[in-house]
Design an enzyme around this catalytic site. Structure first.
Site, PDB file in Angstrom:
ATOM      1  N   LYS A 129       0.783  -1.113   0.031  1.00  0.00           N
ATOM      2  CA  LYS A 129       0.059   0.049  -0.126  1.00  0.00           C
ATOM      3  C   LYS A 129       1.047   1.366   0.011  1.00  0.00           C
ATOM      4  O   LYS A 129       2.127   1.219   0.215  1.00  0.00           O
ATOM      5  CB  LYS A 129      -1.024  -0.007   1.148  1.00  0.00           C
ATOM      6  CG  LYS A 129      -1.736  -1.311   1.230  1.00  0.00           C
ATOM      7  CD  LYS A 129      -2.852  -1.053   2.341  1.00  0.00           C
ATOM      8  CE  LYS A 129      -3.984  -2.331   2.403  1.00  0.00           C
ATOM      9  NZ  LYS A 129      -4.764  -2.124   3.588  1.00  0.00           N
ATOM     10  N   TYR A 162     -11.992  -3.072  -3.369  1.00  0.00           N
ATOM     11  CA  TYR A 162     -12.628  -2.822  -1.657  1.00  0.00           C
ATOM     12  C   TYR A 162     -14.070  -2.959  -1.974  1.00  0.00           C
ATOM     13  O   TYR A 162     -14.818  -2.533  -0.907  1.00  0.00           O
ATOM     14  CB  TYR A 162     -12.064  -1.927  -1.004  1.00  0.00           C
ATOM     15  CG  TYR A 162     -10.692  -2.052  -0.413  1.00  0.00           C
ATOM     16  CD1 TYR A 162     -10.296  -3.084   0.419  1.00  0.00           C
ATOM     17  CD2 TYR A 162      -9.641  -1.221  -1.014  1.00  0.00           C
ATOM     18  CE1 TYR A 162      -9.160  -3.412   0.617  1.00  0.00           C
ATOM     19  CE2 TYR A 162      -8.328  -1.306  -0.435  1.00  0.00           C
ATOM     20  CZ  TYR A 162      -8.082  -2.458   0.310  1.00  0.00           C
ATOM     21  OH  TYR A 162      -6.735  -2.559   0.879  1.00  0.00           O
ATOM     22  N   PHE A 188     -15.487   2.915   7.202  1.00  0.00           N
ATOM     23  CA  PHE A 188     -13.924   3.572   6.797  1.00  0.00           C
ATOM     24  C   PHE A 188     -13.886   3.447   5.343  1.00  0.00           C
ATOM     25  O   PHE A 188     -12.785   3.701   4.943  1.00  0.00           O
ATOM     26  CB  PHE A 188     -13.228   2.478   7.344  1.00  0.00           C
ATOM     27  CG  PHE A 188     -13.405   0.990   7.097  1.00  0.00           C
ATOM     28  CD1 PHE A 188     -12.717   0.525   5.817  1.00  0.00           C
ATOM     29  CD2 PHE A 188     -13.943   0.178   8.144  1.00  0.00           C
ATOM     30  CE1 PHE A 188     -12.795  -0.806   5.609  1.00  0.00           C
ATOM     31  CE2 PHE A 188     -14.150  -1.419   7.646  1.00  0.00           C
ATOM     32  CZ  PHE A 188     -13.493  -1.777   6.341  1.00  0.00           C
ATOM     33  N   ARG A 240      -0.984 -14.561   4.194  1.00  0.00           N
ATOM     34  CA  ARG A 240      -1.992 -14.050   5.137  1.00  0.00           C
ATOM     35  C   ARG A 240      -1.460 -14.150   6.378  1.00  0.00           C
ATOM     36  O   ARG A 240      -1.467 -13.144   7.417  1.00  0.00           O
ATOM     37  CB  ARG A 240      -3.513 -14.406   5.066  1.00  0.00           C
ATOM     38  CG  ARG A 240      -4.365 -14.107   3.857  1.00  0.00           C
ATOM     39  CD  ARG A 240      -5.080 -12.838   3.755  1.00  0.00           C
ATOM     40  NE  ARG A 240      -5.990 -12.807   4.918  1.00  0.00           N
ATOM     41  CZ  ARG A 240      -6.633 -11.600   5.125  1.00  0.00           C
ATOM     42  NH1 ARG A 240      -6.566 -10.643   4.089  1.00  0.00           N
ATOM     43  NH2 ARG A 240      -7.552 -11.394   5.846  1.00  0.00           N
ATOM     44  N   ARG A 299       2.857  -6.753   9.247  1.00  0.00           N
ATOM     45  CA  ARG A 299       1.836  -5.592   9.981  1.00  0.00           C
ATOM     46  C   ARG A 299       2.434  -5.437  11.251  1.00  0.00           C
ATOM     47  O   ARG A 299       2.519  -4.291  12.081  1.00  0.00           O
ATOM     48  CB  ARG A 299       0.417  -5.618   9.903  1.00  0.00           C
ATOM     49  CG  ARG A 299      -0.245  -5.574   8.557  1.00  0.00           C
ATOM     50  CD  ARG A 299      -1.384  -5.787   8.305  1.00  0.00           C
ATOM     51  NE  ARG A 299      -2.006  -5.762   7.197  1.00  0.00           N
ATOM     52  CZ  ARG A 299      -3.286  -5.990   6.933  1.00  0.00           C
ATOM     53  NH1 ARG A 299      -3.846  -7.005   7.646  1.00  0.00           N
ATOM     54  NH2 ARG A 299      -3.802  -5.952   5.569  1.00  0.00           N
ATOM     55  N   ASN A 358      -1.855   0.076   6.688  1.00  0.00           N
ATOM     56  CA  ASN A 358      -1.379  -1.012   7.479  1.00  0.00           C
ATOM     57  C   ASN A 358      -0.310  -1.801   6.335  1.00  0.00           C
ATOM     58  O   ASN A 358      -0.279  -2.982   6.299  1.00  0.00           O
ATOM     59  CB  ASN A 358      -2.300  -1.677   7.840  1.00  0.00           C
ATOM     60  CG  ASN A 358      -3.456  -2.331   7.070  1.00  0.00           C
ATOM     61  OD1 ASN A 358      -3.302  -2.148   5.822  1.00  0.00           O
ATOM     62  ND2 ASN A 358      -4.397  -2.882   7.378  1.00  0.00           N
ATOM     63  N   HIS A 401      -1.654  -5.581   1.706  1.00  0.00           N
ATOM     64  CA  HIS A 401      -2.910  -6.143   1.342  1.00  0.00           C
ATOM     65  C   HIS A 401      -2.633  -7.644   0.769  1.00  0.00           C
ATOM     66  O   HIS A 401      -1.649  -7.767  -0.010  1.00  0.00           O
ATOM     67  CB  HIS A 401      -3.569  -5.662   0.448  1.00  0.00           C
ATOM     68  CG  HIS A 401      -4.743  -6.332  -0.388  1.00  0.00           C
ATOM     69  ND1 HIS A 401      -6.070  -6.817   0.492  1.00  0.00           N
ATOM     70  CD2 HIS A 401      -4.880  -7.087  -1.393  1.00  0.00           C
ATOM     71  CE1 HIS A 401      -6.609  -7.581  -0.312  1.00  0.00           C
ATOM     72  NE2 HIS A 401      -6.092  -7.798  -1.291  1.00  0.00           N
ATOM     73  N   GLU A 459      -9.212 -10.486  -7.702  1.00  0.00           N
ATOM     74  CA  GLU A 459      -8.134  -9.404  -7.594  1.00  0.00           C
ATOM     75  C   GLU A 459      -7.290  -9.355  -8.633  1.00  0.00           C
ATOM     76  O   GLU A 459      -6.891  -8.196  -9.042  1.00  0.00           O
ATOM     77  CB  GLU A 459      -7.699  -9.121  -5.958  1.00  0.00           C
ATOM     78  CG  GLU A 459      -8.635  -9.047  -4.991  1.00  0.00           C
ATOM     79  CD  GLU A 459      -8.178  -9.171  -3.500  1.00  0.00           C
ATOM     80  OE1 GLU A 459      -8.864  -8.801  -2.771  1.00  0.00           O
ATOM     81  OE2 GLU A 459      -6.932  -9.829  -3.426  1.00  0.00           O
TER      82      GLU A 459
HETATM   83  O1  CDP Z   1      -6.739  -6.206   4.884  1.00  0.00           O
HETATM   84  P1  CDP Z   1      -7.510  -7.220   5.604  1.00  0.00           P
HETATM   85  O2  CDP Z   1      -8.208  -8.467   4.903  1.00  0.00           O
HETATM   86  O3  CDP Z   1      -6.774  -7.863   6.824  1.00  0.00           O
HETATM   87  O4  CDP Z   1      -8.750  -6.406   6.431  1.00  0.00           O
HETATM   88  P2  CDP Z   1     -10.192  -6.069   6.012  1.00  0.00           P
HETATM   89  O5  CDP Z   1     -11.129  -6.270   7.105  1.00  0.00           O
HETATM   90  O6  CDP Z   1     -10.514  -6.990   4.655  1.00  0.00           O
HETATM   91  O7  CDP Z   1     -10.041  -4.467   5.474  1.00  0.00           O
HETATM   92  C1  CDP Z   1      -9.552  -4.091   4.585  1.00  0.00           C
HETATM   93  C2  CDP Z   1      -8.682  -2.786   4.575  1.00  0.00           C
HETATM   94  O8  CDP Z   1      -9.592  -1.773   5.184  1.00  0.00           O
HETATM   95  C3  CDP Z   1      -7.608  -3.056   5.980  1.00  0.00           C
HETATM   96  O9  CDP Z   1      -6.387  -3.800   5.562  1.00  0.00           O
HETATM   97  C4  CDP Z   1      -7.436  -1.486   6.320  1.00  0.00           C
HETATM   98  O10 CDP Z   1      -6.527  -0.719   5.432  1.00  0.00           O
HETATM   99  C5  CDP Z   1      -8.888  -0.923   6.077  1.00  0.00           C
HETATM  100  N1  CDP Z   1      -9.697  -0.945   7.120  1.00  0.00           N
HETATM  101  C6  CDP Z   1     -10.010   0.223   7.932  1.00  0.00           C
HETATM  102  O11 CDP Z   1      -9.241   1.421   7.441  1.00  0.00           O
HETATM  103  N2  CDP Z   1     -10.615   0.427   9.217  1.00  0.00           N
HETATM  104  C7  CDP Z   1     -11.352  -0.754   9.468  1.00  0.00           C
HETATM  105  N3  CDP Z   1     -11.952  -0.773  10.618  1.00  0.00           N
HETATM  106  C8  CDP Z   1     -11.222  -1.761   9.069  1.00  0.00           C
HETATM  107  C9  CDP Z   1     -10.324  -2.207   7.775  1.00  0.00           C
HETATM  108 MG    MG Z   2      -9.933  -8.527   3.606  1.00  0.00          MG
END
Ligand code: CDP
Ligand code: MG
Length: 132
Positions: A10, A50, A58, A86, A103, A113, A116, A127
């Site tokens: 990212k 996304y 968010f 992951r 992370r 973070n 991805h 994707e």
């Molecule tokens: O990236 P990951 O699959 O671990 O998490 P996700 O729940 O699919 O969320 C996607 C991305 O959204 C996260 O990696 C964060 O960058 C962002 N996010 C956020 O900004 N605030 C949250 N409460 C949850 C996710």
């Molecule tokens: Mg995710």
């Protein structure tokens, strides 16, 4: 199972100079990078990526953060690569992400973070087709 996954450094990871460290970890684990591209994705592409989060509070902040900034997208191939990467990426919540994960070692923000990684075979296929 031999799989492919979509990994993206990212904008915060690119700005902090962590592309090399992330590639190093992926290669050290024995996985192969089969495609790689530096991009500045527009909002449309990031919103598509996304899409599953489009109704979350968010979403706007997340799309702002990724859009029109440099990211490094890659396709990584190997045995069980989706799950293993992951695990190597770690939890999105910096308060939970374990030390030794990407992370856990480098991220201190829930939104910014670093990285991805696709979360399932279906997501990976979707994707990869969006980004490559
Ligand atoms: O990236 P990951 O699959 O671990 O998490 P996700 O729940 O699919 O969320 C996607 C991305 O959204 C996260 O990696 C964060 O960058 C962002 N996010 C956020 O900004 N605030 C949250 N409460 C949850 C996710
Ligand atoms: Mg995710």
């Amino acid at each position: 199972m031999l799989e492919k996954t979509y990994i993206m450094v990212k904008p915060d990871g690119v700005k902090r100079g962590l592309v090399g460290e992330i590639i190093r970890r992926i290669e050290a684990k024995g996985y192969k990078i089969v495609d790689l591209r530096l991009m500045r994705p527009n909002r449309e592409l990031v919103e598509k990526h996304y899409d599953v989060h489009k109704d979350k509070p968010f979403f706007g902040e997340l799309v702002d953060f990724i859009s029109d900034s440099e990211v490094v997208g890659m396709v990584v191939e190997g045995e069980d690569v989706i799950t293993v990467l992951r695990n190597m990426i770690g939890d999105k919540n910096p308060a939970i992400a374990a030390s030794g994960t990407i992370r856990g070692d480098y991220a201190n923000s829930l939104t910014k973070n670093i990285i991805h990684g696709s979360d399932s075979a279906e997501t990976a296929e979707r994707e990869i087709s969006i980004w490559f």
